[in-house]
Motif scaffolding. Structure first.
Motif, PDB file in Angstrom:
ATOM      1  N   ASP A  32       0.873  -1.138  -0.055  1.00  0.00           N
ATOM      2  CA  ASP A  32       0.085   0.113   0.012  1.00  0.00           C
ATOM      3  C   ASP A  32       0.800   1.206   0.103  1.00  0.00           C
ATOM      4  OD1 ASP A  32      -2.665  -1.353   2.025  1.00  0.00           O
ATOM      5  OD2 ASP A  32      -2.361  -1.286  -0.090  1.00  0.00           O
ATOM      6  N   THR A  33       2.191   0.978   0.027  1.00  0.00           N
ATOM      7  CA  THR A  33       3.070   2.332   0.155  1.00  0.00           C
ATOM      8  C   THR A  33       3.938   2.049  -0.979  1.00  0.00           C
ATOM      9  OG1 THR A  33       4.549   1.407   1.836  1.00  0.00           O
ATOM     10  CG2 THR A  33       2.664   2.750   2.627  1.00  0.00           C
ATOM     11  N   ILE A  34       5.063   3.154  -1.106  1.00  0.00           N
ATOM     12  CA  ILE A  34       6.087   2.856  -2.140  1.00  0.00           C
ATOM     13  C   ILE A  34       7.158   2.263  -1.776  1.00  0.00           C
ATOM     14  CG2 ILE A  34       5.251   5.137  -3.457  1.00  0.00           C
ATOM     15  CD1 ILE A  34       7.645   6.432  -2.015  1.00  0.00           C
ATOM     16  N   GLY A  35       6.921   1.597  -0.384  1.00  0.00           N
ATOM     17  CA  GLY A  35       8.158   0.955   0.112  1.00  0.00           C
ATOM     18  C   GLY A  35       9.011   1.863   1.089  1.00  0.00           C
ATOM     19  N   TYR A  36      10.046   1.345   1.390  1.00  0.00           N
ATOM     20  CA  TYR A  36      10.753   2.164   2.150  1.00  0.00           C
ATOM     21  C   TYR A  36      10.865   3.395   1.954  1.00  0.00           C
ATOM     22  CZ  TYR A  36      15.060   2.955   5.174  1.00  0.00           C
ATOM     23  OH  TYR A  36      15.873   3.465   6.033  1.00  0.00           O
ATOM     24  N   LYS A  37      10.672   4.211   3.035  1.00  0.00           N
ATOM     25  CA  LYS A  37      10.596   5.905   2.816  1.00  0.00           C
ATOM     26  C   LYS A  37      11.063   6.547   4.006  1.00  0.00           C
ATOM     27  CE  LYS A  37       6.512   8.051   1.107  1.00  0.00           C
ATOM     28  NZ  LYS A  37       5.361   8.583   1.291  1.00  0.00           N
ATOM     29  N   ILE A  38      11.664   7.432   3.857  1.00  0.00           N
ATOM     30  CA  ILE A  38      12.161   8.293   4.973  1.00  0.00           C
ATOM     31  C   ILE A  38      11.790   9.715   4.805  1.00  0.00           C
ATOM     32  CG2 ILE A  38      14.140   9.355   6.359  1.00  0.00           C
ATOM     33  CD1 ILE A  38      15.601   6.648   5.875  1.00  0.00           C
ATOM     34  N   SER A  63       2.256   8.396   4.478  1.00  0.00           N
ATOM     35  CA  SER A  63       2.276   6.892   3.870  1.00  0.00           C
ATOM     36  C   SER A  63       0.925   6.542   3.460  1.00  0.00           C
ATOM     37  CB  SER A  63       3.019   6.051   4.700  1.00  0.00           C
ATOM     38  OG  SER A  63       2.111   5.371   5.693  1.00  0.00           O
ATOM     39  N   GLY A  64       0.608   5.540   2.556  1.00  0.00           N
ATOM     40  CA  GLY A  64      -0.487   5.150   1.982  1.00  0.00           C
ATOM     41  C   GLY A  64      -1.273   6.136   1.326  1.00  0.00           C
ATOM     42  N   ILE A  74      -1.238  10.314   7.941  1.00  0.00           N
ATOM     43  CA  ILE A  74      -1.322  11.661   7.619  1.00  0.00           C
ATOM     44  C   ILE A  74      -0.792  12.722   8.611  1.00  0.00           C
ATOM     45  CG2 ILE A  74      -3.038  11.246   5.672  1.00  0.00           C
ATOM     46  CD1 ILE A  74      -4.848  12.619   7.441  1.00  0.00           C
ATOM     47  N   ARG A  75      -0.478  14.233   8.267  1.00  0.00           N
ATOM     48  CA  ARG A  75      -0.521  15.147   9.383  1.00  0.00           C
ATOM     49  C   ARG A  75      -1.358  16.035   8.909  1.00  0.00           C
ATOM     50  NH1 ARG A  75       5.646  15.566  11.156  1.00  0.00           N
ATOM     51  NH2 ARG A  75       5.878  13.400  11.962  1.00  0.00           N
ATOM     52  N   LEU A  76      -2.190  16.794   9.959  1.00  0.00           N
ATOM     53  CA  LEU A  76      -3.099  17.815   9.631  1.00  0.00           C
ATOM     54  C   LEU A  76      -2.223  19.115  10.411  1.00  0.00           C
ATOM     55  CD1 LEU A  76      -6.561  16.322  10.105  1.00  0.00           C
ATOM     56  CD2 LEU A  76      -5.399  17.238   7.866  1.00  0.00           C
ATOM     57  N   GLN A 145      -3.261   8.020  12.268  1.00  0.00           N
ATOM     58  CA  GLN A 145      -2.824   6.891  11.390  1.00  0.00           C
ATOM     59  C   GLN A 145      -4.188   6.121  11.411  1.00  0.00           C
ATOM     60  OE1 GLN A 145       0.472   6.497  14.197  1.00  0.00           O
ATOM     61  NE2 GLN A 145       1.294   5.051  12.403  1.00  0.00           N
ATOM     62  N   GLY A 146      -4.381   5.536  10.409  1.00  0.00           N
ATOM     63  CA  GLY A 146      -5.874   4.916  10.314  1.00  0.00           C
ATOM     64  C   GLY A 146      -5.759   3.696   9.238  1.00  0.00           C
ATOM     65  N   THR A 147      -6.930   3.109   9.087  1.00  0.00           N
ATOM     66  CA  THR A 147      -6.936   2.538   7.968  1.00  0.00           C
ATOM     67  C   THR A 147      -8.079   2.904   6.749  1.00  0.00           C
ATOM     68  OG1 THR A 147      -6.528   0.515   9.232  1.00  0.00           O
ATOM     69  CG2 THR A 147      -7.732   0.016   7.238  1.00  0.00           C
TER      70      THR A 147
END
Length: 167
Positions: A32-38, A63-64, A74-76, A145-147
């Motif tokens: 669901d993500t692009i893989g490893y990410k920093i 992510s996601g 996400i961040r708001l 964070q959620g689904t």
């Protein structure tokens, strides 16, 4: 004796919880993500929040994809005086205050006096379909964070920014 029994119960719950985490299939999360990410804070891409939230806030997807099935983060970023009226989501939310102070209530109607205070580093778990609202007096940043898919339903239809009339 009672304390020892409680400690054993808690230990059993922790072992069961950890076993469940280890047994989870993490391949879905990876797909669901692009893989490893920093990401560092200066690399976040802030955009206006979607129409289901009041204008003025910004969102960055870490992510996601909140609008697709699967985990997301996400961040708001809330401006001074921002508020989200009582609403609920079909899925649970895990909220961490990254900067500032955010107030949250779980009543059916917006009431600043009944809201709890979450300061920087504070954490909240909101189960699926639980009514809540949030506001801040000064700028603040939260991480959710959620689904997915993310959806929001307001208790009062007139509080829903998607129903606002254009003047």
């Amino acid at each position: 004796m009672r304390i020892i029994l409680k400690m054993i119960s808690v230990l059993g719950l922790l072992i069961t919880w950890q076993s469940g985490l280890m047994a989870q299939d993490h391949t879905k999360m990876a797909s669901d993500t692009i893989g490893y990410k920093i990401l560092n804070v200066n690399e976040l891409k802030w955009v206006d929040v979607p129409p289901g939230l009041p204008k003025g806030a910004m969102v960055a997807v870490l992510s996601g994809d909140p609008f697709k099935e699967g985990p997301f983060t996400i961040r708001l970023k809330f401006p001074k005086g921002y508020a989200v009226m009582p609403h609920w989501h079909p899925t649970a939310e895990l909220i961490t205050v990254i900067e500032g102070t955010v107030y949250m209530g779980t009543q059916e109607t917006f009431d600043k006096q009944k809201a709890g205070k979450l300061e920087t580093g504070g954490f909240a778990v909101l189960p699926s379909k639980s009514v809540h609202y949030a506001f801040c007096n000064d700028p603040a940043v939260i991480q959710i964070q959620g689904t997915g898919p993310f959806a929001i339903s307001y208790n009062n239809k007139s509080d829903d920014p998607r129903n606002a009339t254009i003047r």
